[in-house]
Write a protein that holds these residues in place. Structure first.
Motif, PDB file in Angstrom:
ATOM      1  N   PRO A  54      35.497  36.707  29.499  1.00 33.10           N
ATOM      2  CA  PRO A  54      34.119  36.979  29.907  1.00 33.10           C
ATOM      3  C   PRO A  54      33.050  36.467  28.952  1.00 33.10           C
ATOM      4  O   PRO A  54      31.996  36.007  29.405  1.00 33.10           O
ATOM      5  CB  PRO A  54      34.079  38.505  30.021  1.00 33.10           C
ATOM      6  N   ALA A  55      33.291  36.536  27.645  1.00 36.83           N
ATOM      7  CA  ALA A  55      32.263  36.062  26.703  1.00 36.83           C
ATOM      8  C   ALA A  55      32.014  34.569  26.893  1.00 36.83           C
ATOM      9  O   ALA A  55      30.865  34.117  26.918  1.00 36.83           O
ATOM     10  CB  ALA A  55      32.687  36.363  25.268  1.00 36.83           C
ATOM     11  N   GLN A  56      33.101  33.800  27.039  1.00 35.31           N
ATOM     12  CA  GLN A  56      32.946  32.362  27.257  1.00 35.31           C
ATOM     13  C   GLN A  56      32.258  32.070  28.586  1.00 35.31           C
ATOM     14  O   GLN A  56      31.418  31.174  28.689  1.00 35.31           O
ATOM     15  CB  GLN A  56      34.305  31.665  27.214  1.00 35.31           C
ATOM     16  N   MET A  57      32.618  32.836  29.621  1.00 37.20           N
ATOM     17  CA  MET A  57      32.044  32.593  30.941  1.00 37.20           C
ATOM     18  C   MET A  57      30.542  32.912  30.971  1.00 37.20           C
ATOM     19  O   MET A  57      29.741  32.141  31.494  1.00 37.20           O
ATOM     20  CB  MET A  57      32.779  33.412  32.002  1.00 37.20           C
ATOM     21  N   LEU A  58      30.151  34.039  30.408  1.00 36.33           N
ATOM     22  CA  LEU A  58      28.735  34.407  30.410  1.00 36.33           C
ATOM     23  C   LEU A  58      27.924  33.478  29.516  1.00 36.33           C
ATOM     24  O   LEU A  58      26.783  33.148  29.822  1.00 36.33           O
ATOM     25  CB  LEU A  58      28.562  35.863  29.973  1.00 36.33           C
ATOM     26  N   GLY A  59      28.549  33.038  28.418  1.00 38.70           N
ATOM     27  CA  GLY A  59      27.857  32.088  27.555  1.00 38.70           C
ATOM     28  C   GLY A  59      27.652  30.755  28.253  1.00 38.70           C
ATOM     29  O   GLY A  59      26.582  30.152  28.171  1.00 38.70           O
ATOM     30  N   PHE A  60      28.674  30.297  28.962  1.00 36.84           N
ATOM     31  CA  PHE A  60      28.580  29.040  29.704  1.00 36.84           C
ATOM     32  C   PHE A  60      27.518  29.130  30.795  1.00 36.84           C
ATOM     33  O   PHE A  60      26.782  28.172  31.050  1.00 36.84           O
ATOM     34  CB  PHE A  60      29.944  28.714  30.319  1.00 36.84           C
ATOM     35  N   ALA A  61      27.420  30.298  31.453  1.00 43.44           N
ATOM     36  CA  ALA A  61      26.437  30.500  32.519  1.00 43.44           C
ATOM     37  C   ALA A  61      25.024  30.700  31.971  1.00 43.44           C
ATOM     38  O   ALA A  61      24.070  30.743  32.747  1.00 43.44           O
ATOM     39  CB  ALA A  61      26.836  31.688  33.380  1.00 43.44           C
TER      40      ALA A  61
END
Length: 253
Positions: A54-61
């Motif tokens: 989730p941290a990578q996904m929210l950062g990417f978004a």
């Protein structure tokens, strides 16, 4: 460092260039880290963090406090809850449940509630046909996770994808992002792979979304799995939760 031999010099430049190109991305902002590490998150969610990153996904978004976010087909709300915590009291999160899923919800005795959960007071549930998607306000981010392929299947209509992607385009602010995360099929896989394996060729997604007026802003490989043969149904016990997944970020000009 002085290297006189031409071959060694070339090798040195190649290796240093390789490391320069593999620089680690910066860590997600503190507000994303705080949302992921929030001790009030359900245990059912935190158990999935290792697979969903989730941290990578929210950062990417590029999710930020105060953002307006639409989570399309939110499932059990894993990302909806994270979006809520990051967006905060000045932001808004729309959990979009398509009417095309009404029969499935009914069959599984899952109620569709529009009541506000005090723990996620900035979340509103929208219950509409997905091909005519509209939001109460323009969004900074529209997100759909492991759902794009479903829209092509019989149980959802199938959805008119040209109309749907254009509706997403119109619902975003200029400069807003549309994230599509899905299970990867083999390149050139037939259209019915969405029904048989619950996967989709990412080239198909790119072609359809770009045709709606978007530009491809970035791609993320955090959920890639080269050990997934991409020939098995995503629910096969040998691969479930470990599929090769692509994450595409499109931007509305």
């Amino acid at each position: 460092m002085r290297i006189s031999h031409p071959a060694l010099a070339g090798m040195f430049l190649a290796v240093t260039g390789l490391f320069a190109g593999c620089a680690m991305p910066p860590p997600p902002p503190d507000y994303i880290q705080a949302a992921v590490s929030d001790p009030t998150r359900p245990e059912a969610d935190t158990k999935r963090d290792a697979d969903r990153k989730p941290a990578q996904m929210l950062g990417f978004a590029q999710v930020k406090p105060g953002a307006v976010i639409a989570d399309l087909i939110p499932g059990r709300g894993y990302f909806t809850r994270l979006f809520s915590k990051v967006a905060g009291p000045q932001g808004k999160v729309y959990a979009f449940i398509p009417t095309e899923l009404d029969e499935i919800y009914k069959k599984n005795n899952i109620p569709i509630s529009t009541a506000i959960d005090p723990a996620y007071a900035n979340v509103r549930v929208l219950h509409q046909p997905i091909s005519t998607l509209t939001l109460p306000e323009k969004a900074d981010l529209i997100w759909t996770s492991q759902n794009y392929h479903d829209m092509k299947d019989k149980f959802m209509g199938p959805v008119d994808m040209v109309r749907y992607n254009k509706a997403v385009f119109n619902a975003l602010k200029s400069g807003g992002f549309y994230i599509v995360l899905d299970h990867s099929a083999l390149a050139g896989a037939p259209e019915n792979v969405t029904e048989t394996l619950h996967r989709i060729d990412e080239a198909t997604v790119k072609k359809e979304v770009l045709a709606a007026g978007f530009v491809l802003a970035d791609e993320n490989n955090s959920l890639r799995n080269p050990d997934d043969p991409r020939t098995k149904n995503v629910f096969d016990p040998s691969i479930r939760g470990k599929t090769d997944q692509f994450v595409l970020k499109f931007r509305k000009p």
